[in-house]
Motif scaffolding. Structure first.
Motif, PDB file in Angstrom:
ATOM      1  N   ALA A  25       0.826  -1.210   0.000  1.00 43.16           N
ATOM      2  CA  ALA A  25       0.000   0.000   0.000  1.00 43.16           C
ATOM      3  C   ALA A  25       0.855   1.252   0.000  1.00 43.16           C
ATOM      4  N   ILE A  26       1.909   1.263   0.804  1.00 44.19           N
ATOM      5  CA  ILE A  26       2.806   2.430   0.828  1.00 44.19           C
ATOM      6  C   ILE A  26       3.496   2.591  -0.522  1.00 44.19           C
ATOM      7  N   LEU A  27       3.924   1.467  -1.101  1.00 49.28           N
ATOM      8  CA  LEU A  27       4.608   1.508  -2.395  1.00 49.28           C
ATOM      9  C   LEU A  27       3.729   2.102  -3.493  1.00 49.28           C
ATOM     10  N   THR A  28       2.447   1.790  -3.456  1.00 53.73           N
ATOM     11  CA  THR A  28       1.580   2.132  -4.586  1.00 53.73           C
ATOM     12  C   THR A  28       0.666   3.326  -4.333  1.00 53.73           C
ATOM     13  N   LYS A  29       0.554   3.792  -3.064  1.00 51.68           N
ATOM     14  CA  LYS A  29      -0.420   4.839  -2.767  1.00 51.68           C
ATOM     15  C   LYS A  29       0.163   6.109  -2.160  1.00 51.68           C
ATOM     16  N   ALA A  30       1.293   6.015  -1.473  1.00 56.57           N
ATOM     17  CA  ALA A  30       1.894   7.208  -0.863  1.00 56.57           C
ATOM     18  C   ALA A  30       2.641   7.991  -1.938  1.00 56.57           C
ATOM     19  N   THR A  31       2.127   9.140  -2.329  1.00 54.11           N
ATOM     20  CA  THR A  31       2.698   9.920  -3.433  1.00 54.11           C
ATOM     21  C   THR A  31       3.659  10.978  -2.931  1.00 54.11           C
ATOM     22  N   GLY A  32       4.716  11.173  -3.694  1.00 53.11           N
ATOM     23  CA  GLY A  32       5.708  12.188  -3.364  1.00 53.11           C
ATOM     24  C   GLY A  32       5.722  13.299  -4.393  1.00 53.11           C
ATOM     25  N   THR A  42       4.658   7.665  -6.942  1.00 51.96           N
ATOM     26  CA  THR A  42       4.843   6.744  -5.823  1.00 51.96           C
ATOM     27  C   THR A  42       6.205   6.044  -5.940  1.00 51.96           C
ATOM     28  N   ILE A  43       6.581   5.342  -4.873  1.00 53.30           N
ATOM     29  CA  ILE A  43       7.812   4.543  -4.951  1.00 53.30           C
ATOM     30  C   ILE A  43       7.696   3.521  -6.076  1.00 53.30           C
ATOM     31  N   SER A  44       6.525   2.927  -6.199  1.00 51.56           N
ATOM     32  CA  SER A  44       6.288   1.943  -7.259  1.00 51.56           C
ATOM     33  C   SER A  44       6.552   2.544  -8.629  1.00 51.56           C
ATOM     34  N   ALA A  45       6.112   3.781  -8.843  1.00 55.44           N
ATOM     35  CA  ALA A  45       6.321   4.444 -10.135  1.00 55.44           C
ATOM     36  C   ALA A  45       7.803   4.682 -10.389  1.00 55.44           C
ATOM     37  N   HIS A  46       8.544   5.099  -9.351  1.00 55.52           N
ATOM     38  CA  HIS A  46       9.990   5.326  -9.503  1.00 55.52           C
ATOM     39  C   HIS A  46      10.709   4.016  -9.851  1.00 55.52           C
ATOM     40  N   ALA A 101       9.378   1.394 -11.259  1.00 57.05           N
ATOM     41  CA  ALA A 101       8.972   0.996 -12.607  1.00 57.05           C
ATOM     42  C   ALA A 101       9.813   1.712 -13.654  1.00 57.05           C
ATOM     43  N   GLU A 102      10.071   3.000 -13.428  1.00 59.29           N
ATOM     44  CA  GLU A 102      10.924   3.762 -14.353  1.00 59.29           C
ATOM     45  C   GLU A 102      12.327   3.169 -14.412  1.00 59.29           C
ATOM     46  N   PHE A 103      12.853   2.793 -13.223  1.00 53.39           N
ATOM     47  CA  PHE A 103      14.202   2.237 -13.169  1.00 53.39           C
ATOM     48  C   PHE A 103      14.300   0.955 -13.987  1.00 53.39           C
ATOM     49  N   PHE A 104      13.353   0.039 -13.774  1.00 47.43           N
ATOM     50  CA  PHE A 104      13.402  -1.227 -14.505  1.00 47.43           C
ATOM     51  C   PHE A 104      13.089  -1.037 -15.986  1.00 47.43           C
ATOM     52  N   SER A 105      12.240  -0.073 -16.296  1.00 47.22           N
ATOM     53  CA  SER A 105      11.921   0.189 -17.704  1.00 47.22           C
ATOM     54  C   SER A 105      13.142   0.710 -18.447  1.00 47.22           C
ATOM     55  N   ASP A 106      13.987   1.476 -17.752  1.00 49.35           N
ATOM     56  CA  ASP A 106      15.186   2.023 -18.380  1.00 49.35           C
ATOM     57  C   ASP A 106      16.180   0.939 -18.776  1.00 49.35           C
ATOM     58  N   ILE A 107      16.062  -0.220 -18.146  1.00 47.99           N
ATOM     59  CA  ILE A 107      16.963  -1.330 -18.487  1.00 47.99           C
ATOM     60  C   ILE A 107      16.702  -1.813 -19.904  1.00 47.99           C
ATOM     61  N   GLY A 108      15.433  -1.690 -20.323  1.00 48.77           N
ATOM     62  CA  GLY A 108      15.043  -2.170 -21.650  1.00 48.77           C
ATOM     63  C   GLY A 108      14.537  -3.592 -21.586  1.00 48.77           C
ATOM     64  N   GLY A 109      14.059  -4.087 -22.702  1.00 47.71           N
ATOM     65  CA  GLY A 109      13.486  -5.425 -22.752  1.00 47.71           C
ATOM     66  C   GLY A 109      14.536  -6.500 -22.962  1.00 47.71           C
ATOM     67  N   GLY A 110      14.055  -7.706 -23.262  1.00 49.67           N
ATOM     68  CA  GLY A 110      14.945  -8.812 -23.591  1.00 49.67           C
ATOM     69  C   GLY A 110      15.635  -9.419 -22.384  1.00 49.67           C
ATOM     70  N   GLY A 111      16.842  -9.979 -22.655  1.00 51.15           N
ATOM     71  CA  GLY A 111      17.551 -10.739 -21.639  1.00 51.15           C
ATOM     72  C   GLY A 111      17.983  -9.930 -20.442  1.00 51.15           C
ATOM     73  N   ALA A 112      18.404  -8.670 -20.666  1.00 52.21           N
ATOM     74  CA  ALA A 112      18.877  -7.848 -19.554  1.00 52.21           C
ATOM     75  C   ALA A 112      17.772  -7.637 -18.528  1.00 52.21           C
ATOM     76  N   PHE A 113      16.570  -7.357 -18.991  1.00 51.67           N
ATOM     77  CA  PHE A 113      15.437  -7.154 -18.090  1.00 51.67           C
ATOM     78  C   PHE A 113      15.183  -8.421 -17.279  1.00 51.67           C
ATOM     79  N   ALA A 114      15.162  -9.567 -17.938  1.00 46.32           N
ATOM     80  CA  ALA A 114      14.884 -10.836 -17.265  1.00 46.32           C
ATOM     81  C   ALA A 114      15.925 -11.141 -16.194  1.00 46.32           C
ATOM     82  N   VAL A 115      17.199 -10.935 -16.513  1.00 48.66           N
ATOM     83  CA  VAL A 115      18.276 -11.237 -15.569  1.00 48.66           C
ATOM     84  C   VAL A 115      18.223 -10.297 -14.370  1.00 48.66           C
ATOM     85  N   VAL A 116      18.003  -9.009 -14.605  1.00 52.10           N
ATOM     86  CA  VAL A 116      17.959  -8.050 -13.502  1.00 52.10           C
ATOM     87  C   VAL A 116      16.769  -8.332 -12.589  1.00 52.10           C
ATOM     88  N   ILE A 117      15.620  -8.631 -13.164  1.00 49.61           N
ATOM     89  CA  ILE A 117      14.442  -8.955 -12.355  1.00 49.61           C
ATOM     90  C   ILE A 117      14.693 -10.208 -11.530  1.00 49.61           C
TER      91      ILE A 117
END
Length: 459
Positions: free
Chosen positions: A316-323, A328-332, A334-350
């Motif tokens: 709830a804090i991750l997805t609802k407490a806005t700064g 939210t922390i969740s949005a930040h 999401a941006e970080f992981f999205s910047d990694i890009g798709g494919g193998g790099a995303f899978a390995v980092v996750i």
């Protein structure tokens, strides 16, 4: 490593409490107000009440079925199959992983009882620590790739998903997660790898430490039920009601398969638990024996009952407490992981992130609810298949179990050992599993295409 873990690792509940504090501080760091953080914490604390009960029931039903007389007899017969000490260890590992595909709670108890049955054999001298570690492999290696996977069950059940996560992922039935050929291939590879490691790492000769050496009592004779003393107790000692309940459940199950798609039926967590609970009742024969087994199983659910509300609060804090900027922390994240890009790099980092987070939040379902909002949003952003993203999580989720002894607790109670007795063997498995897991999530991830989320009717 085992000694260090036992000395320095606090109780898993401390990790959950610390996680709430860390996330609250992170929310402050992005500009969220103390009031919004406190509101998110309190309002979200009971968001997972239904799922908490469901996960507790996974453990309880697994214990009840495994300790029933028919299953106990099966275990004693299976214990006679291995011919050598090493094959005994690898056999326990293979059986534990096979049962884990049906129910990870059942796997823990079944594996522990099988290890004890083999250790009682007079014609075979086997290292009891290696047997115990092998019994843990169902949960330590492949549990999340089976039918009781918390994340897959959660994603297939709309009523159990938090609304914020449901909007991102929609419904993902087992056909998109557990039953993809990529997931089943991964399961087969990890089972083969684990069995081979268990076989060749089993101590030989003078290195063997038996249950007797470790001071473990192997007497598993069940205690006799007190005889019926009052007329009002006769149904407690009768098989009539369990049989009728079993017939009702069987009729319901047949109806479900006749009227609904196969994957919809097997993906239903509530239906899954109903079948296992009534199966346990039928296998124990009478309500009195069934309730005795339930009483023994309840302590193993304590960690789930007190920790999952904290995981709900984290989510709830991750997805609802806005700064700042309304993010939210969740949005930040999401941006970080999205910047990694798709494919193998995303899978390995996750996968790596999931394994590391698992050391702090030792709960497949609870951690998924913390991790899923931003991981699944990132997967959507980079066009990674959502079903495979769930499986990346599931494949990597087992890795920290090989180090963190939290989920060993029910098994340790059966084996009457300590975590330090097993972790030396499970850590060896971890060293082999880590590179194989990263390679598999990378290579197999390239075989998927992105599929838009499927929303339930009315959404």
């Amino acid at each position: 490593m085992a000694a260090w873990t036992e000395k320095w690792f606090p109780d898993a509940y401390i990790f959950a409490l610390a996680g709430v504090v860390i996330i609250a501080v992170a929310a402050l760091a992005i500009g969220a107000s103390p009031q919004s953080i406190a509101d998110s914490f309190g309002n979200g604390f009971w968001d997972l009440t239904a799922f908490t009960l469901q996960m507790a029931m996974v453990v309880l039903t697994g214990y009840v079925v495994a300790t029933s007389p028919p299953v106990a007899k099966l275990i004693n017969r299976l214990a006679l199959i291995p011919a050598t000490a090493r094959t005994a260890v690898s056999f326990v590992a293979l059986m534990s992983m096979s049962v884990s595909f049906l129910n990870w709670g059942l796997s823990l108890i079944f594996g522990g009882l099988l290890a004890r049955a083999i250790a009682r054999r007079k014609d075979l001298t086997v290292d009891y620590r290696a047997l115990g570690a092998a019994a843990f492999m169902g949960l330590g290696a492949v549990w999340a790739l089976g039918l009781s996977s918390s994340a897959a069950q959660l994603q297939a059940t709309a009523a159990s998903l938090p609304p914020a996560l449901l909007k991102i992922t929609g419904i993902l039935d087992f056909g998109t997660t557990i039953f993809t050929w990529q997931s089943l291939l991964t399961l087969a590879i990890l089972m083969a790898l684990t069995t081979v490691i268990a076989h060749f790492s089993a101590p030989q000769g003078g290195a063997i430490r038996t249950a007797e050496d470790l001071g473990v009592d192997l007497d598993d004779e069940p205690s006799e039920s007190a005889p019926r003393s009052r007329p009002g107790e006769w149904l407690e000692y009768s098989m009539i009601l369990p049989i009728l309940a079993g017939i009702l459940t069987l009729g319901w199950l047949v109806s479900q398969f006749l009227t609904k798609p196969f994957l919809t039926v097997v993906s239903s967590l509530n239906g899954y638990l109903l079948v296992f609970l009534i199966l346990g009742l039928v296998l124990h024969g009478t309500p009195r024996k069934f309730l005795q087994a339930v009483t023994k199983a309840v302590p193993a659910t304590a960690g789930i009952l007190v920790q999952f509300p904290l995981y709900a609060a984290m989510a709830a804090i991750l997805t609802k407490a806005t700064g700042h900027g309304g993010m939210t922390i969740s949005a930040h994240l999401a941006e970080f992981f999205s910047d990694i890009g798709g494919g193998g790099a995303f899978a390995v980092v996750i996968a790596l992130y999931t394994a590391v987070l698992g050391l702090l939040v030792p709960s497949g379902g609870g951690k998924w609810l913390v991790e899923a909002p931003y991981v699944m949003q990132s997967a959507t952003d980079v066009q990674m298949n959502l079903g495979w993203t769930v499986q990346i999580y599931n494949i990597a989720e087992a890795l920290p179990n090989l180090i963190n002894p939290f989920f060993m607790l029910p098994l340790l109670a059966v084996l009457r050992l300590r975590a330090r007795d097993l972790v030396g063997f499970t850590f060896l498995q971890f060293l082999f599993h880590l590179p194989v897991v990263l390679l598999l999530v990378w290579l197999l991830g390239m075989t998927f295409q992105f599929v838009p989320p499927v929303m339930p009717a009315g959404q």
